[in-house]
Design a protein around this motif. Structure first.
Motif, PDB file in Angstrom:
ATOM      1  N   PHE A   1      -1.636  30.253  44.519  1.00  8.48           N
ATOM      2  CA  PHE A   1      -0.477  31.129  44.290  1.00  8.48           C
ATOM      3  C   PHE A   1      -0.420  32.228  45.347  1.00  8.48           C
ATOM      4  O   PHE A   1       0.659  32.569  45.844  1.00  8.48           O
ATOM      5  CB  PHE A   1      -0.572  31.746  42.890  1.00  8.48           C
ATOM      6  CG  PHE A   1       0.529  32.728  42.581  1.00  8.48           C
ATOM      7  CD1 PHE A   1       1.823  32.290  42.344  1.00  8.48           C
ATOM      8  CD2 PHE A   1       0.261  34.091  42.538  1.00  8.48           C
ATOM      9  CE1 PHE A   1       2.841  33.200  42.058  1.00  8.48           C
ATOM     10  CE2 PHE A   1       1.270  34.997  42.251  1.00  8.48           C
ATOM     11  CZ  PHE A   1       2.561  34.553  42.015  1.00  8.48           C
ATOM     12  N   SER A   2      -1.572  32.763  45.704  1.00  5.44           N
ATOM     13  CA  SER A   2      -1.617  33.784  46.743  1.00  5.44           C
ATOM     14  C   SER A   2      -1.163  33.221  48.083  1.00  5.44           C
ATOM     15  O   SER A   2      -0.437  33.876  48.831  1.00  5.44           O
ATOM     16  CB  SER A   2      -3.037  34.354  46.854  1.00  5.44           C
ATOM     17  OG  SER A   2      -3.149  35.257  47.929  1.00  5.44           O
ATOM     18  N   ALA A   3      -1.585  31.978  48.384  1.00  5.81           N
ATOM     19  CA  ALA A   3      -1.283  31.374  49.679  1.00  5.81           C
ATOM     20  C   ALA A   3       0.192  31.030  49.828  1.00  5.81           C
ATOM     21  O   ALA A   3       0.796  31.291  50.871  1.00  5.81           O
ATOM     22  CB  ALA A   3      -2.144  30.125  49.886  1.00  5.81           C
ATOM     23  N   VAL A   4       0.788  30.423  48.796  1.00 10.05           N
ATOM     24  CA  VAL A   4       2.155  29.905  48.933  1.00 10.05           C
ATOM     25  C   VAL A   4       3.225  30.895  48.500  1.00 10.05           C
ATOM     26  O   VAL A   4       4.394  30.740  48.860  1.00 10.05           O
ATOM     27  CB  VAL A   4       2.325  28.593  48.131  1.00 10.05           C
ATOM     28  CG1 VAL A   4       1.310  27.567  48.572  1.00 10.05           C
ATOM     29  CG2 VAL A   4       2.205  28.841  46.636  1.00 10.05           C
ATOM     30  N   THR A   5       2.858  31.927  47.747  1.00 12.03           N
ATOM     31  CA  THR A   5       3.855  32.865  47.246  1.00 12.03           C
ATOM     32  C   THR A   5       3.604  34.301  47.711  1.00 12.03           C
ATOM     33  O   THR A   5       4.486  34.932  48.307  1.00 12.03           O
ATOM     34  CB  THR A   5       3.899  32.843  45.706  1.00 12.03           C
ATOM     35  OG1 THR A   5       4.182  31.519  45.264  1.00 12.03           O
ATOM     36  CG2 THR A   5       4.984  33.781  45.181  1.00 12.03           C
ATOM     37  N   LEU A   6       2.397  34.803  47.455  1.00 12.27           N
ATOM     38  CA  LEU A   6       2.134  36.211  47.734  1.00 12.27           C
ATOM     39  C   LEU A   6       2.053  36.510  49.229  1.00 12.27           C
ATOM     40  O   LEU A   6       2.517  37.571  49.674  1.00 12.27           O
ATOM     41  CB  LEU A   6       0.835  36.645  47.048  1.00 12.27           C
ATOM     42  CG  LEU A   6       0.824  36.599  45.518  1.00 12.27           C
ATOM     43  CD1 LEU A   6      -0.493  37.134  44.986  1.00 12.27           C
ATOM     44  CD2 LEU A   6       1.984  37.404  44.946  1.00 12.27           C
ATOM     45  N   ILE A   7       1.469  35.606  50.015  1.00 15.60           N
ATOM     46  CA  ILE A   7       1.365  35.862  51.457  1.00 15.60           C
ATOM     47  C   ILE A   7       2.733  35.933  52.125  1.00 15.60           C
ATOM     48  O   ILE A   7       3.004  36.889  52.872  1.00 15.60           O
ATOM     49  CB  ILE A   7       0.462  34.803  52.125  1.00 15.60           C
ATOM     50  CG1 ILE A   7      -0.999  35.047  51.747  1.00 15.60           C
ATOM     51  CG2 ILE A   7       0.620  34.843  53.648  1.00 15.60           C
ATOM     52  CD1 ILE A   7      -1.970  34.057  52.356  1.00 15.60           C
ATOM     53  N   PRO A   8       3.658  34.965  51.903  1.00 14.53           N
ATOM     54  CA  PRO A   8       4.997  35.122  52.507  1.00 14.53           C
ATOM     55  C   PRO A   8       5.714  36.376  52.034  1.00 14.53           C
ATOM     56  O   PRO A   8       6.322  37.092  52.846  1.00 14.53           O
ATOM     57  CB  PRO A   8       5.734  33.848  52.050  1.00 14.53           C
ATOM     58  CG  PRO A   8       4.652  32.862  51.785  1.00 14.53           C
ATOM     59  CD  PRO A   8       3.509  33.652  51.232  1.00 14.53           C
TER      60      PRO A   8
END
Length: 397
Positions: free
Chosen positions: A117-124
């Protein structure tokens, strides 16, 4: 009995997980704090904006801190149970390593989903929010740096002069602009009013002018153009990077998974840009899966501990964690060079560490210590015994 046991093991793992998560994030953040200081000093960042910048940087750190904290937590919790003879008591009742796997799998799945979730949502989202905040701070710096009745040269190759400022609306009155960015064709603009605006979608800071004239001179030709509304994009002065990451370009970090695939389809998977986007797409999925495997690996590593001897699960776990990321980086580099398909290069480290985890789990479940780990443990214990005040893995009285 199993349900209560699983709840007990899960709660034992959660405490060291949160402690490790905070410590690892603090260490990783210190590495990014130095380049961040340039932004703080150059833009006069307040406490609120500083905390927001830290929050926007956190998702990128979580890609590494969550898997490491999850693996460390399993090793620490299970090593404590071994040293307190709780594992021996469970084995006496017929509960072996394989029956201890379910709570560890639940923890591993939860942390890997959080990493995903952090990689695909929070980072962008964090990347876009950080760049928007940067533009806002740059706009405020320019806006506050312009003083009525004074020429401002704080913007590269652009000179600004204003007669007055409306303090309520921040609108400029009587604006003079000398734009020398066009080399032999400088622009001189005189306008009745002007206002700074930020364009987060284009990562630009613009000066919108109304009711004025534009004068352009090129060799022997002079042009005068009257306008009702004219927009000038202003160059942002340094710093334009935070920790090596551009804050004026969105880049691949600001794109979600769907947008990454769209970029690959647009530019082609063989082009440099398309290849970079495809690697980022697989990386965001491979790292969470790698964290899941490493967390499972923590259980057999912890079971190698013996009561009364210095536990080696944590140093072995950290060593294997480093080896995993070395393999991952190597596979990514090979994929970038084009010698391996992207999927094979990115997922190779996961496949290798998964095979090692299965092998180690089966051997430890059979009470067999792998020969190379036994030798590594003996070597480590011998080195520890040479340290002052330590003998046979125990402190001297």
């Amino acid at each position: 009995m199993p349900v209560l046991l699983y709840i007990y093991i899960a709660t034992e793992i959660l405490a060291p997980f949160f402690a490790s998560f905070l410590i690892i994030n603090a260490i990783l953040f210190l590495g990014r704090l130095v380049p961040l200081l340039n932004v703080i000093f150059d833009f006069g960042v307040g406490t609120g904006d500083f905390l927001r910048l830290c929050a926007y940087m956190l998702p990128k750190l979580m890609m590494f801190s969550i898997p490491m904290a999850s693996m460390t937590a399993v090793i620490v919790a299970m090593t404590r149970m071994v040293n307190d003879n709780e594992i021996m008591a469970l084995k006496a009742t017929g509960i072996g390593l394989l029956r201890l796997l379910p709570p560890v799998i639940v923890i591993a799945l939860s942390t890997s989903l959080l990493t995903y979730f952090s990689a695909v949502t929070l980072i962008p989202q964090g990347t876009l929010a950080m760049k928007s905040l940067f533009l806002q701070m740059a706009q405020e710096k320019i806006d506050k740096g312009i003083q009525p009745g004074q020429f401002s040269e704080g913007i590269s190759n652009v000179v600004l002069y204003i007669d007055a400022v409306d303090h309520e609306t921040r609108q400029w009155q009587g604006v003079y602009v000398s734009d020398m960015r066009h080399g032999d064709a400088p622009l001189t603009i005189v306008a009745k009013t002007g206002r700074l605006t930020a364009q987060p979608e284009n990562m630009l800071i613009s000066l919108t002018l109304t009711d004025g004239t534009l004068h352009r001179a090129s060799k022997d030709i002079t042009q005068t153009i009257r306008f009702d509304r004219y927009q000038v994009n202003l160059p942002i002065k340094t710093p334009t990077e935070i920790g090596g990451t551009s804050v004026t370009e969105v880049g691949k970090n600001g794109l979600n998974q769907k947008q990454l695939l769209e970029q690959v389809a647009t530019h082609g998977p063989k082009s440099p840009l398309g290849l970079s986007m495809l690697i980022e797409y697989h990386t965001r999925m491979a790292l969470p899966v790698g964290g899941f495997i490493l967390t499972i690996l923590g259980l057999p590593l912890a079971m190698l501990a013996r009561p009364g001897r210095r536990p080696l699960g944590v140093p072995l776990g950290l060593l294997l964690f480093v080896i995993y990321y070395i393999l991952f980086t190597a596979g990514r580099t090979i994929a970038e060079s084009g010698h391996l398909p992207v999927a094979a290069g990115i997922w190779l480290s996961n496949i290798l560490i998964a095979l090692f985890t299965i092998m180690l789990t089966r051997q430890v479940a059979r009470e067999i210590t792998p020969l190379f780990l036994a030798r590594l443990s003996d070597t480590a214990l011998a080195l520890l015994a040479r340290l002052p005040g330590i003998k046979n893995g125990e402190k001297r009285p």
